[in-house]
Design an enzyme around this catalytic site. Sequence first.
Site, PDB file in Angstrom:
ATOM      1  N   ASP A 231      -4.830   3.275  -2.691  1.00  0.00           N
ATOM      2  CA  ASP A 231      -6.025   3.618  -1.917  1.00  0.00           C
ATOM      3  C   ASP A 231      -6.608   4.960  -2.345  1.00  0.00           C
ATOM      4  O   ASP A 231      -6.028   6.011  -2.058  1.00  0.00           O
ATOM      5  CB  ASP A 231      -5.657   3.721  -0.430  1.00  0.00           C
ATOM      6  CG  ASP A 231      -5.444   2.357   0.204  1.00  0.00           C
ATOM      7  OD1 ASP A 231      -6.287   1.470  -0.001  1.00  0.00           O
ATOM      8  OD2 ASP A 231      -4.427   2.192   0.916  1.00  0.00           O
TER       9      ASP A 231
ATOM     10  N   SER B 149       0.842  -1.199   0.000  1.00  0.00           N
ATOM     11  CA  SER B 149       0.000   0.000   0.000  1.00  0.00           C
ATOM     12  C   SER B 149       0.876   1.247   0.000  1.00  0.00           C
ATOM     13  O   SER B 149       1.607   1.522   0.959  1.00  0.00           O
ATOM     14  CB  SER B 149      -0.914   0.017   1.228  1.00  0.00           C
ATOM     15  OG  SER B 149      -1.564   1.273   1.285  1.00  0.00           O
TER      16      SER B 149
END
Length: 217
Positions: A37, A10
């Site tokens: 994200d 991420s």
Amino acid sequence: MNDNTIVSVSVLSADFSCIREICSNIETSGAEWIHFDVMDGVFVDNLTFGCPVLKAIHKNSNLVKDVHLMISNPIKYVENFANSGADYITFHYESYSNPIDTIDKIHKCGKKAGISIKPNTPVLAIQDLIGLVDMVLIMTVEPGFGGQGFIFETLDKVNQVRNIIDTNNYHTLIEVDGGINLETSKLVRKAGTDVLVSGSYLFKQPSMKDAVKALKG
Ligand code: DX5
Ligand code: ZN
């Protein structure tokens, strides 16, 4: 337990002053996917990045781009993300888009479709959709921020989805996202996870390569 666990890094926890450097670090770490994200400040209480940043990452990396849409009307933006380098496009069951239409739209754009549930949403809510998607993303923290603690009650949902996939011979992957570190990775792998998202843990380690290897077990 899956012997070929995929790690999706991420980039929410990355230092964005040099995107090229982020991409080359992830590429050499042995991780297969980059987790991206997208937050709109409405569906979750945070704002992040969108298509221009995804395009820059796509230009600098051939790894699988795993786009996690934490936005309130995902179907509206599917095409934009598909054209910006996404390979997987995951949206939330709790968002205001019809799930079947959204899955169809992602597939029509030639991309893999994922559906995600927040920690308080039961597996029952998406049971009939599991065979239609390429991936189920089980949130193991409340979506919105990196660096939160793993919610242990979500582990049972990984078991439940694993059972549904295995019983029906579906090819759907299970991904978990939030609070994944060396300890929690063992628990979610044991419960039947295929893809581990990890952000703050990986970016804090002296060697991302060693940490990715450890997460895979
Ligand atoms: C949270 C995001 C996660 C986050 C994970 O809403 O979906 O992908 O970056 O971060 P860590 O690994 O720090 O929990
Ligand atoms: Zn995510």
